[in-house]
Structure formats: structure tokens, C-alpha cells
Scaffold this motif. Sequence first.
Motif, PDB file in Angstrom:
ATOM      1  N   MET A  22       0.811  -1.217   0.000  1.00 44.05           N
ATOM      2  CA  MET A  22       0.000   0.000   0.000  1.00 44.05           C
ATOM      3  C   MET A  22       0.846   1.269   0.000  1.00 44.05           C
ATOM      4  SD  MET A  22      -1.385  -0.411   3.927  1.00 44.05           S
ATOM      5  CE  MET A  22      -2.443   0.989   3.870  1.00 44.05           C
ATOM      6  N   GLY A  23       2.154   1.134  -0.189  1.00 41.76           N
ATOM      7  CA  GLY A  23       3.040   2.283  -0.229  1.00 41.76           C
ATOM      8  C   GLY A  23       3.510   2.687   1.152  1.00 41.76           C
ATOM      9  N   THR A  24       4.675   3.301   1.210  1.00 44.73           N
ATOM     10  CA  THR A  24       5.224   3.720   2.497  1.00 44.73           C
ATOM     11  C   THR A  24       4.338   4.778   3.152  1.00 44.73           C
ATOM     12  OG1 THR A  24       6.645   5.302   1.327  1.00 44.73           O
ATOM     13  CG2 THR A  24       7.609   3.178   1.893  1.00 44.73           C
ATOM     14  N   THR A  25       3.740   5.657   2.332  1.00 42.18           N
ATOM     15  CA  THR A  25       2.860   6.679   2.902  1.00 42.18           C
ATOM     16  C   THR A  25       1.612   6.043   3.494  1.00 42.18           C
ATOM     17  OG1 THR A  25       3.647   8.342   1.331  1.00 42.18           O
ATOM     18  CG2 THR A  25       1.561   8.776   2.425  1.00 42.18           C
TER      19      THR A  25
ATOM     20  N   ILE B 195      10.129   5.472  11.062  1.00 41.64           N
ATOM     21  CA  ILE B 195      10.477   6.127   9.801  1.00 41.64           C
ATOM     22  C   ILE B 195      11.481   5.272   9.026  1.00 41.64           C
ATOM     23  CG2 ILE B 195      11.628   8.128   8.777  1.00 41.64           C
ATOM     24  CD1 ILE B 195      10.410   9.832  11.037  1.00 41.64           C
ATOM     25  N   PHE B 196      12.513   4.775   9.715  1.00 44.54           N
ATOM     26  CA  PHE B 196      13.505   3.928   9.053  1.00 44.54           C
ATOM     27  C   PHE B 196      12.839   2.738   8.362  1.00 44.54           C
ATOM     28  CE2 PHE B 196      17.100   4.933  12.351  1.00 44.54           C
ATOM     29  CZ  PHE B 196      17.198   6.217  11.859  1.00 44.54           C
ATOM     30  N   ILE B 197      11.969   2.038   9.114  1.00 47.03           N
ATOM     31  CA  ILE B 197      11.477   0.726   8.688  1.00 47.03           C
ATOM     32  C   ILE B 197      10.228   0.829   7.811  1.00 47.03           C
ATOM     33  CG2 ILE B 197      10.537  -1.476   9.514  1.00 47.03           C
ATOM     34  CD1 ILE B 197      12.279  -0.999  12.083  1.00 47.03           C
ATOM     35  N   VAL B 198       9.201   1.501   8.314  1.00 49.59           N
ATOM     36  CA  VAL B 198       7.910   1.514   7.627  1.00 49.59           C
ATOM     37  C   VAL B 198       7.868   2.587   6.542  1.00 49.59           C
ATOM     38  CG1 VAL B 198       5.407   1.715   7.928  1.00 49.59           C
ATOM     39  CG2 VAL B 198       6.793   0.658   9.718  1.00 49.59           C
ATOM     40  N   SER B 199       8.410   3.759   6.838  1.00 51.01           N
ATOM     41  CA  SER B 199       8.320   4.874   5.892  1.00 51.01           C
ATOM     42  C   SER B 199       9.343   4.787   4.770  1.00 51.01           C
ATOM     43  CB  SER B 199       8.486   6.211   6.627  1.00 51.01           C
ATOM     44  OG  SER B 199       7.506   6.369   7.621  1.00 51.01           O
ATOM     45  N   ASN B 200      10.277   3.841   4.857  1.00 51.87           N
ATOM     46  CA  ASN B 200      11.316   3.761   3.830  1.00 51.87           C
ATOM     47  C   ASN B 200      11.652   2.327   3.438  1.00 51.87           C
ATOM     48  OD1 ASN B 200      12.533   6.689   3.312  1.00 51.87           O
ATOM     49  ND2 ASN B 200      12.033   6.548   5.476  1.00 51.87           N
ATOM     50  N   ALA B 201      12.405   1.618   4.272  1.00 49.61           N
ATOM     51  CA  ALA B 201      12.951   0.319   3.863  1.00 49.61           C
ATOM     52  C   ALA B 201      11.875  -0.663   3.437  1.00 49.61           C
ATOM     53  CB  ALA B 201      13.790  -0.269   4.995  1.00 49.61           C
ATOM     54  N   GLY B 202      10.723  -0.649   4.102  1.00 48.08           N
ATOM     55  CA  GLY B 202       9.680  -1.611   3.792  1.00 48.08           C
ATOM     56  C   GLY B 202       9.082  -1.452   2.412  1.00 48.08           C
ATOM     57  N   GLY B 203       9.253  -0.297   1.787  1.00 47.43           N
ATOM     58  CA  GLY B 203       8.640  -0.050   0.482  1.00 47.43           C
ATOM     59  C   GLY B 203       9.502  -0.421  -0.702  1.00 47.43           C
ATOM     60  N   SER B 204      10.507  -1.263  -0.499  1.00 49.74           N
ATOM     61  CA  SER B 204      11.507  -1.491  -1.548  1.00 49.74           C
ATOM     62  C   SER B 204      11.230  -2.697  -2.437  1.00 49.74           C
ATOM     63  CB  SER B 204      12.891  -1.666  -0.896  1.00 49.74           C
ATOM     64  OG  SER B 204      12.886  -2.784  -0.030  1.00 49.74           O
ATOM     65  N   LEU B 205      10.105  -3.394  -2.246  1.00 56.88           N
ATOM     66  CA  LEU B 205       9.933  -4.672  -2.940  1.00 56.88           C
ATOM     67  C   LEU B 205       9.011  -4.631  -4.158  1.00 56.88           C
ATOM     68  CD1 LEU B 205       9.827  -7.155   0.074  1.00 56.88           C
ATOM     69  CD2 LEU B 205      11.764  -6.488  -1.362  1.00 56.88           C
ATOM     70  N   THR B 206       8.180  -3.611  -4.296  1.00 54.09           N
ATOM     71  CA  THR B 206       7.297  -3.525  -5.462  1.00 54.09           C
ATOM     72  C   THR B 206       7.190  -2.077  -5.917  1.00 54.09           C
ATOM     73  OG1 THR B 206       5.163  -3.053  -4.390  1.00 54.09           O
ATOM     74  CG2 THR B 206       5.882  -5.362  -4.423  1.00 54.09           C
ATOM     75  N   PRO B 207       6.740  -1.851  -7.161  1.00 53.58           N
ATOM     76  CA  PRO B 207       6.522  -0.472  -7.630  1.00 53.58           C
ATOM     77  C   PRO B 207       5.456   0.271  -6.834  1.00 53.58           C
ATOM     78  CG  PRO B 207       6.656  -1.978  -9.484  1.00 53.58           C
ATOM     79  CD  PRO B 207       6.608  -2.827  -8.252  1.00 53.58           C
ATOM     80  N   LEU B 208       4.611  -0.451  -6.086  1.00 50.99           N
ATOM     81  CA  LEU B 208       3.615   0.204  -5.248  1.00 50.99           C
ATOM     82  C   LEU B 208       4.243   0.799  -3.994  1.00 50.99           C
ATOM     83  CD1 LEU B 208       0.788  -2.505  -5.404  1.00 50.99           C
ATOM     84  CD2 LEU B 208       0.867  -0.337  -6.647  1.00 50.99           C
ATOM     85  N   GLY B 209       5.431   0.315  -3.625  1.00 50.58           N
ATOM     86  CA  GLY B 209       6.005   0.684  -2.345  1.00 50.58           C
ATOM     87  C   GLY B 209       6.515   2.105  -2.274  1.00 50.58           C
ATOM     88  N   ASP B 210       7.237   2.546  -3.314  1.00 46.21           N
ATOM     89  CA  ASP B 210       7.882   3.859  -3.254  1.00 46.21           C
ATOM     90  C   ASP B 210       7.926   4.455  -4.663  1.00 46.21           C
ATOM     91  OD1 ASP B 210       8.751   5.416  -1.105  1.00 46.21           O
ATOM     92  OD2 ASP B 210      10.853   5.188  -1.640  1.00 46.21           O
ATOM     93  N   PRO B 211       7.760   5.771  -4.802  1.00 49.03           N
ATOM     94  CA  PRO B 211       7.703   6.390  -6.129  1.00 49.03           C
ATOM     95  C   PRO B 211       8.873   6.070  -7.054  1.00 49.03           C
ATOM     96  CG  PRO B 211       6.943   7.941  -4.480  1.00 49.03           C
ATOM     97  CD  PRO B 211       7.453   6.739  -3.731  1.00 49.03           C
ATOM     98  N   PRO B 212      10.143   5.989  -6.586  1.00 48.98           N
ATOM     99  CA  PRO B 212      11.216   5.659  -7.535  1.00 48.98           C
ATOM    100  C   PRO B 212      10.983   4.330  -8.255  1.00 48.98           C
ATOM    101  CG  PRO B 212      12.135   6.398  -5.447  1.00 48.98           C
ATOM    102  CD  PRO B 212      10.674   6.232  -5.235  1.00 48.98           C
ATOM    103  N   LEU B 213      10.526   3.328  -7.524  1.00 49.26           N
ATOM    104  CA  LEU B 213      10.296   2.024  -8.136  1.00 49.26           C
ATOM    105  C   LEU B 213       9.128   2.078  -9.117  1.00 49.26           C
ATOM    106  CD1 LEU B 213      10.797  -0.268  -5.008  1.00 49.26           C
ATOM    107  CD2 LEU B 213      12.492   0.619  -6.626  1.00 49.26           C
ATOM    108  N   PHE B 214       8.143   2.910  -8.824  1.00 47.47           N
ATOM    109  CA  PHE B 214       7.033   3.062  -9.757  1.00 47.47           C
ATOM    110  C   PHE B 214       7.514   3.704 -11.055  1.00 47.47           C
ATOM    111  CE2 PHE B 214       3.278   5.338 -11.418  1.00 47.47           C
ATOM    112  CZ  PHE B 214       2.476   4.231 -11.663  1.00 47.47           C
ATOM    113  N   LEU B 215       8.422   4.680 -10.960  1.00 48.55           N
ATOM    114  CA  LEU B 215       8.979   5.286 -12.167  1.00 48.55           C
ATOM    115  C   LEU B 215       9.759   4.253 -12.966  1.00 48.55           C
ATOM    116  CD1 LEU B 215      10.189   8.824 -11.039  1.00 48.55           C
ATOM    117  CD2 LEU B 215       8.129   8.216 -12.291  1.00 48.55           C
ATOM    118  N   GLY B 216      10.477   3.363 -12.278  1.00 52.62           N
ATOM    119  CA  GLY B 216      11.166   2.288 -12.971  1.00 52.62           C
ATOM    120  C   GLY B 216      10.189   1.380 -13.700  1.00 52.62           C
ATOM    121  N   PHE B 217       9.071   1.106 -13.062  1.00 57.96           N
ATOM    122  CA  PHE B 217       8.012   0.302 -13.678  1.00 57.96           C
ATOM    123  C   PHE B 217       7.494   0.985 -14.948  1.00 57.96           C
ATOM    124  CE2 PHE B 217       3.274  -0.608 -13.550  1.00 57.96           C
ATOM    125  CZ  PHE B 217       3.373  -1.886 -14.077  1.00 57.96           C
TER     126      PHE B 217
END
Length: 468
Positions: free
Chosen positions: A139-142, A170-192
Motif C-alpha cells: 500500500m506504499g510507504t505513505t 520512519i527507518f522501517i515503515v516509511s522507507n525500507a519496507g517499500g523497496s519490494l514492489t513499484p507500489l512501495g515507493d515512487p522511484p520504483l514506480f517510475l522504474g516500472f
Amino acid sequence: MRAGRLLLTLPLCGLAAPACAAEVDGAALGALWGLPFAGVLLSIALMPLLLPQFWHRHYGKVVVVWALAFLLPYAASHGAGAAGQALAHTLLAEYLPFIILVSTLFTVAGGIYVRGNLHGSPGLNTGLMAIGALLASVMGTTGASMLLVRPLIRANDNRRHAAHVFVFFIFIVSNAGGSLTPLGDPPLFLGFLKGVSFFWTVGHLLPETAFLVGALLAIFYVIDRHWYRKEGVVRQDPTPDTPRVGLDGAINLLPLAAVVGLVLMSGIWRPGVAYSIAGTTIELQSLVRDGLLLVVMAVSLAITPRSVREANQFSWGPMLEVAKLFVGIFVTMVPVLAMLKAGEAGAFAAVARAVTSASGQPEPWAYFWFSGILSSFLDNAPTYLVFFNLAGGDAQQLMGPLATTLAAISAGSVFMGANSYIGNAPNFMVKAIAESRGIRMPSFFGYMAWSGAVLIPLFLLITLIWMR
């Protein structure tokens, strides 16, 4: 003319100069154009400490002044039309989509109340963060941050030392946890959007993510247990106990699913239709996504009982703070990103040279650290694109022979967004919500002392193990 009114009228200048490109030519700019962005960062870092009352009352005006410190000289040297189009492009193509998505997630998650009085023991806090890390890639880091930060605050509202809980959140939920799918964090969505397959990231970043999240959970548990035991008898719990834990406002899970679906839709549906607005090209799927996100926000407000938002102590204050600060960040980082995009021809040519070996091959460790360090202070989505293009910009090559390089860019852009409060939007939102509940969060530099002590050694280990 007032500064705010000038910011609103500059985009209209772009309408009168269609020949001007909306994109700023970074090769024509010197490093001094980065000073307004540095001014925004220093204002956010120092003014709350040195001039707290002034900052609290006038921070919006301060960031507008810094935005004008870029726009007015740029208009004088390149023309009002060029400055207007640069501003229009930033607001229409970057800032508004960002703020609409973040506001929708903030609103929807604020309508879900986790009923029951959880008690903030080290085990429960660690468990909540582990759940948040899993949810962040769905559901994204946000979304995950806004859903879980309020119950975590209530769980720890009788603790004397609780700031560290939200630093690690912030370390875990707001950032690191969003690294596995394009839904997690905007950079990965741009890669998608650039052609990286949906499940590529989970296949190539799972070991690094599991290591980072697991190590952070373990470190947090040790620190939290120390403070929990040291406190001894804690203060009387202000949250009354209830018979069982549950969800009020669970109907908002449907709008939350709609947000995820709309984000995916905008990456998959390509009708090939675009519109020019003030010299900025906006694709139909982006307009549909943002328009329907506003509808989702309105629906969430309409279907959520007032009592649920009151129980959540929902207010627009944190969202307004993010909106005001990030408009200044987005505008002043325009020349910085442009100079980075210029590569060898720009003022930051040393960065382009540093990520390539003498043989001309990309250096994954350098991509990891440079994309990460810049993502700590710049918006991590365009930073990801800068390094994606520096590495060749071919998704098939990057997913194949250069997979380690793409993994480095992805990990750096997502993981190191945790290095500062402004590295990722939910960082600042969590800080603002925690402070609105009376939690004394670390200052800008105090937070970076935490990230330097905890995250940097882990990033060094990730470099030695995976980024070679």
C-alpha cells in the motif's frame, strides 16, 4: 507584488512563450544555482532550533522566499517565459501529482481507527513495525505509515522515552519496507513506467531488504527494551482499555484499494493521449488518476463517521505542513536536478564520472551511494531517474547484464530516503503527527545523528555484501 501572488502568476508567463522549453537546461547552469535549495534545507534544519516561534508562524513564507530566490534570477537571465514554464512543469507534472497522492492516502488512512488500547512493550512495538514493513510494499510507504502511526502513538502514550520509536518507524515503515514492489515507493514506480517488470524488484532486492529490515527490527528491540526497563513504572496510561482490538472505519479499506488500483492503472493503461497545459505535457492516464484520487478522497471523507476521525485525532495540520514545505523543496531543486541530468556537461560532472569505472563500466557501489545520498535530500523519484539514465536508461539491459547496477540505484533511492526528514514524504508526516500528539521528536540534525549511527553502518555492510 506579494511573493505568493508572483508564484501564482509566473505559470501564466509560460503561456505567452510556447517556444521556451519547460525543462531547465542544466548544462547552462553553474553550481551557485543550487544555493536556494541549500537555503531551504538549512532553514528546515536550523530555524526550528534558532527561531522556533518565527518558524512556526512563517515557515510557508520562508520557503516561498527561497523559491523566488531561484525563480526571479532565472527569469532575469532566461526570460519570464522560461521561468514560468519551469514553474508550471514543476507544479503540474511533479508537485501536484505528489501532493494529491499523499493527501489521498493521508485522508483515507486517517479514517481507519485501530480500536483498543495496545500497550507499547518492546515486543508489540517491534511487531507493529514488522507488519508495517510488510504493508509498505503493498500500500506504499505513505499508506502504511499513515495507517499505523496513530495506533503506535496511542500504544506508547504513557512512555517517557518514545521518540526513538518513531525514528525507527520512519527507518522501517516509511522507507525500507517499500523497496519490494513499484507500489512501495515512487522511484520504483517510475522504474516500472520505464519498463522494469513489476516483480523484478522483489526478485533482486529481497535479500538486501530482509537484511536491512531484520537488522533494524533487532536494533530497535534492544534499544526499546533498554528504555522500557529503565523507565520502570511508567506513567498512568491515558488511553482506556477496551475489551478487544478491532477496526473502526474499516470501510476505508475499499478507498485504500482504489488508490492502489489507480496507481497501477496509470502505469499499465497507455492510451497515447496527452494535453499541453502551460507548456507542460500531461498524459491522459495521469489526469484520470489524479482526478479519481480526488474523488476517492472525497468519498473517504463522506463515508467515514465523524467519531472515527475524532478518535484518530485527525487534523489537516501535518498535511498542510508537508504541502507548504515541499512546494519550496520541489521548486528549488529544479536547477539541482537539471545539473545532475546534464551529466558530464553539467556542474556536477564529477558525480557522472564517479559512478563509472576506468573501463567505462558502471560501479554499483557508487550508484548505490550517490543515488542514496542525493535521495536523502532531493526527491528520490527524479533522483532515481537521473541515475537510471546515467546507467544507460535501457530497462532490458538494466534488468539483465546490469542487474546489480539497477538494484543499487533502486536500493539507494529507497533505503537512503530515511537519512533525513525530507528524504521521503512520509518521514515528515510521521514527525508532524507525532509532534502534534506531544512527542518531542529529534531536530533535523538530531534525526540525522540517529540515521548516521544506525543506518550508515548497515548501508556499508550492504555495500560490501551486495553492491560489488
